[in-house]
Motif scaffolding. Structure first.
Motif, PDB file in Angstrom:
ATOM      1  N   THR A  30      30.900  25.961  49.974  1.00  0.00           N
ATOM      2  CA  THR A  30      31.878  27.153  50.532  1.00  0.00           C
ATOM      3  C   THR A  30      32.931  27.582  49.433  1.00  0.00           C
ATOM      4  O   THR A  30      33.875  28.461  49.476  1.00  0.00           O
ATOM      5  N   ALA A  31      32.968  26.976  48.311  1.00  0.00           N
ATOM      6  CA  ALA A  31      33.951  27.228  47.119  1.00  0.00           C
ATOM      7  C   ALA A  31      33.272  27.099  45.873  1.00  0.00           C
ATOM      8  O   ALA A  31      32.492  26.167  45.631  1.00  0.00           O
ATOM      9  N   TYR A  32      33.578  27.879  44.802  1.00  0.00           N
ATOM     10  CA  TYR A  32      33.491  27.649  43.645  1.00  0.00           C
ATOM     11  C   TYR A  32      34.242  26.396  42.692  1.00  0.00           C
ATOM     12  O   TYR A  32      35.118  26.589  42.854  1.00  0.00           O
ATOM     13  N   THR A  33      33.337  25.796  42.158  1.00  0.00           N
ATOM     14  CA  THR A  33      33.795  24.373  41.759  1.00  0.00           C
ATOM     15  C   THR A  33      34.783  24.653  40.466  1.00  0.00           C
ATOM     16  O   THR A  33      35.718  23.876  40.190  1.00  0.00           O
ATOM     17  N   THR A  34      34.665  25.711  39.791  1.00  0.00           N
ATOM     18  CA  THR A  34      35.280  26.089  38.583  1.00  0.00           C
ATOM     19  C   THR A  34      36.315  27.160  38.780  1.00  0.00           C
ATOM     20  O   THR A  34      36.911  27.516  37.522  1.00  0.00           O
ATOM     21  N   GLU A  35      36.505  27.458  40.009  1.00  0.00           N
ATOM     22  CA  GLU A  35      37.176  28.638  40.112  1.00  0.00           C
ATOM     23  C   GLU A  35      39.004  28.122  40.645  1.00  0.00           C
ATOM     24  O   GLU A  35      38.755  27.632  41.601  1.00  0.00           O
ATOM     25  N   ALA A  36      39.750  28.477  39.952  1.00  0.00           N
ATOM     26  CA  ALA A  36      41.151  28.476  40.439  1.00  0.00           C
ATOM     27  C   ALA A  36      41.827  29.418  41.494  1.00  0.00           C
ATOM     28  O   ALA A  36      42.522  28.867  42.241  1.00  0.00           O
ATOM     29  N   ASP A  37      41.448  30.264  41.427  1.00  0.00           N
ATOM     30  CA  ASP A  37      42.044  31.437  42.234  1.00  0.00           C
ATOM     31  C   ASP A  37      40.906  31.732  43.209  1.00  0.00           C
ATOM     32  O   ASP A  37      40.941  33.294  43.741  1.00  0.00           O
ATOM     33  N   SER A  38      40.019  31.272  43.946  1.00  0.00           N
ATOM     34  CA  SER A  38      39.082  31.404  44.755  1.00  0.00           C
ATOM     35  C   SER A  38      39.701  31.998  46.174  1.00  0.00           C
ATOM     36  O   SER A  38      39.119  32.358  47.031  1.00  0.00           O
ATOM     37  N   GLY A  39      40.950  31.727  46.374  1.00  0.00           N
ATOM     38  CA  GLY A  39      41.514  31.775  47.704  1.00  0.00           C
ATOM     39  C   GLY A  39      42.279  33.246  47.636  1.00  0.00           C
ATOM     40  O   GLY A  39      42.635  33.755  48.665  1.00  0.00           O
ATOM     41  N   THR A  40      42.046  34.081  46.637  1.00  0.00           N
ATOM     42  CA  THR A  40      42.836  35.164  46.631  1.00  0.00           C
ATOM     43  C   THR A  40      41.679  36.377  47.175  1.00  0.00           C
ATOM     44  O   THR A  40      40.411  35.984  47.203  1.00  0.00           O
ATOM     45  N   HIS A  41      42.434  37.582  47.556  1.00  0.00           N
ATOM     46  CA  HIS A  41      41.219  38.368  48.097  1.00  0.00           C
ATOM     47  C   HIS A  41      40.785  39.422  47.239  1.00  0.00           C
ATOM     48  O   HIS A  41      40.126  40.040  47.424  1.00  0.00           O
ATOM     49  N   ALA A  42      41.318  39.356  46.003  1.00  0.00           N
ATOM     50  CA  ALA A  42      40.852  40.343  44.840  1.00  0.00           C
ATOM     51  C   ALA A  42      39.492  39.792  44.686  1.00  0.00           C
ATOM     52  O   ALA A  42      38.836  38.833  44.580  1.00  0.00           O
ATOM     53  N   ASN A  43      38.792  41.049  44.224  1.00  0.00           N
ATOM     54  CA  ASN A  43      37.301  40.854  44.059  1.00  0.00           C
ATOM     55  C   ASN A  43      36.933  42.055  42.921  1.00  0.00           C
ATOM     56  O   ASN A  43      37.490  42.959  42.969  1.00  0.00           O
ATOM     57  N   ALA A  44      36.061  41.519  41.805  1.00  0.00           N
ATOM     58  CA  ALA A  44      35.652  42.371  40.762  1.00  0.00           C
ATOM     59  C   ALA A  44      34.943  43.484  41.283  1.00  0.00           C
ATOM     60  O   ALA A  44      34.534  44.511  40.488  1.00  0.00           O
ATOM     61  N   ALA A  45      33.968  43.289  42.518  1.00  0.00           N
ATOM     62  CA  ALA A  45      33.302  44.390  42.998  1.00  0.00           C
ATOM     63  C   ALA A  45      34.180  45.709  43.256  1.00  0.00           C
ATOM     64  O   ALA A  45      33.446  46.767  43.195  1.00  0.00           O
ATOM     65  N   ASP A  46      35.411  45.468  43.633  1.00  0.00           N
ATOM     66  CA  ASP A  46      36.370  46.770  43.704  1.00  0.00           C
ATOM     67  C   ASP A  46      36.663  47.470  42.348  1.00  0.00           C
ATOM     68  O   ASP A  46      37.071  48.466  42.660  1.00  0.00           O
ATOM     69  N   LEU A  47      36.178  46.728  41.321  1.00  0.00           N
ATOM     70  CA  LEU A  47      36.724  47.651  40.187  1.00  0.00           C
ATOM     71  C   LEU A  47      35.462  48.285  39.674  1.00  0.00           C
ATOM     72  O   LEU A  47      34.389  48.095  39.461  1.00  0.00           O
ATOM     73  N   GLY A  48      36.060  49.640  39.625  1.00  0.00           N
ATOM     74  CA  GLY A  48      35.119  50.524  39.059  1.00  0.00           C
ATOM     75  C   GLY A  48      34.622  50.538  37.720  1.00  0.00           C
ATOM     76  O   GLY A  48      35.149  49.662  36.859  1.00  0.00           O
ATOM     77  N   TRP A  49      33.309  50.838  37.218  1.00  0.00           N
ATOM     78  CA  TRP A  49      32.770  50.391  35.793  1.00  0.00           C
ATOM     79  C   TRP A  49      33.582  51.162  34.909  1.00  0.00           C
ATOM     80  O   TRP A  49      33.757  50.650  33.574  1.00  0.00           O
ATOM     81  N   ARG A  50      34.179  52.473  35.124  1.00  0.00           N
ATOM     82  CA  ARG A  50      35.326  52.816  34.130  1.00  0.00           C
ATOM     83  C   ARG A  50      36.331  52.036  33.726  1.00  0.00           C
ATOM     84  O   ARG A  50      36.939  52.275  32.507  1.00  0.00           O
ATOM     85  N   ALA A  51      36.779  51.363  34.822  1.00  0.00           N
ATOM     86  CA  ALA A  51      37.905  50.429  34.434  1.00  0.00           C
ATOM     87  C   ALA A  51      37.671  49.280  33.713  1.00  0.00           C
ATOM     88  O   ALA A  51      38.111  48.586  32.964  1.00  0.00           O
TER      89      ALA A  51
END
Length: 474
Positions: A30-51
């Motif tokens: 249910t969680a990534y073992t190496t991820e420190a900010d997995s509780g945040t709502h931000a996701n790289a999928a929302d980042l356009g490829w130009r950005a």
């Protein structure tokens, strides 16, 4: 018209034999073992490829690939084909009404032996009919199940196109960074070859002045030959990387591309937010594609079940028949037919049972593919996170290695010129410096490759700017 209304009402009231779809539990933590900010709502999928990729040259290449790449074009055509298949399956749920017009001209033979004699005559008959033929009234949902399966496969093909686009954006970025790496490694090889040729020239002049031995000259010549061979390999790598990039773009590279940025100055977002593992179910098109394939396989079971029950089909027509066109639509010329038919399978040699078993096996396969897609996505994200946490520190350490080897080479060169130590120590320091610089370039390229892989794993690359669009359900 009442006859046309009856099958429509019956079709709308048809029951369904499709089993309830129960999705398997997530086969991942249910969680990534190496991820420190997995509780945040931000996701790289929302980042356009130009950005994500700020290099203007890379942006132009991605834009060209999205317009001209053949794999993406084929994926779009597959979506259109699946949409047409769904249209065919959906049309079977509605009665097909046809209008026909006919003219029959017939000549009868003369019969002189008849009493009274029959003379040769020519007859005409005009006809107009409106009706439907063999329309299946879907009492047990067989036709509807087939339509639902076709619709799910259409959605799956659309998700497949989105997955191809994500893969294409990442592949173009990877190929571009590989081309940049090959180019910079060739430039480094050229500079190193120039330095080592100067060193060889110095060794020859010292030999001419009887200040060193022939061994120093031989060592310097071997070093130059090694650098020349390495330069040829780097030149070949540049050509191959450009060929790979050209294939992905789908056409010749634009001639008016902006100047490339060196790897060290590439504006690539390497620290990407990933959100929660459960978000992959909504972000990754390949997972959504596997889910829709599971829905389609489940609907196929409903169609296979319904095949065991009777089929009710209806053929009906309403029209006019007359020997003269002028009286064709008179009330007395009206004709109609109503022919319902019930088909009950009695003996099929085990075909229906085998088809049901096949549908159930395909559903089990679809479940396994769905679970595998989730596990693959989780693994790719976890690998990206592992790289994100370590590449920056590794590059920092390798930068210190390069600085240390550069200082060592400088001191060895001064000591060699002063006659304090032999050439062997200088050669070793030069080789170590060259290898350290090449390793640093490899690390920078690997860091960008890891960022691209993580960006793809999270479902990024569907839009150029802003958030990824949400596909509305049916």
């Amino acid at each position: 018209m009442r006859l046309l209304i009856l099958p429509i009402v019956l079709a709308l009231s048809a029951c369904s034999m499709i089993p309830a779809l129960v999705k398997p539990a997530l086969p991942v933590p249910t969680a990534y073992t190496t991820e420190a900010d997995s509780g945040t709502h931000a996701n790289a999928a929302d980042l356009g490829w130009r950005a994500m990729f700020g290099d203007p040259r890379l942006q132009r290449l991605i834009e060209s690939a999205l317009n001209d790449n053949r794999d993406l074009r084929l994926a779009a055509l597959n979506v259109q084909a699946a949409e047409a298949q769904y249209g065919i399956a959906r049309a079977a749920r509605l009665p097909a009404v046809d209008a026909t017009g006919s003219l029959t001209r017939q000549r009868t033979a003369a019969d002189a032996d008849a009493n009274p004699p029959v003379l040769e005559a020519t007859q005409k008959q005009f006809g107009v009919n409106v009706g439907l033929s063999a329309f299946e009234i879907d009492l047990f949902g067989r036709v509807r199940s087939l339509s639902d399966a076709a619709f799910a496969r259409y959605l799956a093909s659309d998700q497949g196109r989105r997955a191809v686009q994500i893969a294409l954006v990442g592949a173009v970025a990877d190929a571009y960074f590989a081309e940049r790496l090959a180019q910079e490694q060739r430039q480094l090889a050229e500079r190193t070859l120039g330095d080592w040729r100067q060193s060889l020239d110095l060794a020859r002049r010292l030999r001419a002045a009887h200040q060193n031995s022939g061994l120093d000259v031989a060592q310097a010549e071997g070093q130059v030959a090694s650098a020349e061979a390495d330069l040829e390999a780097r030149t070949r790598a540049v050509a191959q990387a450009r060929n790979a990039l050209r294939l992905l773009v789908g056409a010749e590279l634009p001639v008016d591309l902006p100047e490339p940025l060196p790897l060290e100055q590439q504006p690539v977002v390497t620290q990407l937010p990933v959100g929660l593992p459960s978000e992959l179910l909504l972000r990754r098109p390949d997972i959504l594609q596997a889910e829709q394939n599971l829905v389609a396989a489940n609907a196929d079971i409903g169609a296979a079940r319904a095949a065991f029950f009777p089929r009710l089909s209806l053929t009906t027509s309403l029209g006019f028949i007359s020997p003269a066109m002028s009286s064709l639509f008179d009330g007395g010329q009206r004709v109609w037919s109503f022919a319902p038919q019930v088909t009950l399978p009695l003996f099929e040699g085990g075909r229906l049972r085998s088809e049901l078993r096949l549908a159930e096996i395909r559903k089990s396969s679809a479940v396994a593919e769905y679970e595998r897609a989730i596990q693959t996505a989780f693994r790719e994200v976890a690998d990206g996170l592992a790289g994100r946490e370590t590449f920056s520190r590794q590059i920092e350490a390798q930068t210190r290695v390069v600085a240390s080897e550069a200082r060592r080479t400088e001191l060895s060169n001064l000591r060699y010129r002063a006659g304090v130590e032999g050439r062997l120590e200088l050669l070793d320091s030069q080789r170590q410096l060259y290898a350290a610089r090449q390793a640093l370039l490899d690390l920078r390229r690997a860091e960008f490759g890891n960022a691209v892989a993580l960006y793809k794993a999270l479902g990024g690359g569907l839009t150029d700017t802003g958030a990824a669009p949400v596909v509305a359900a049916r």
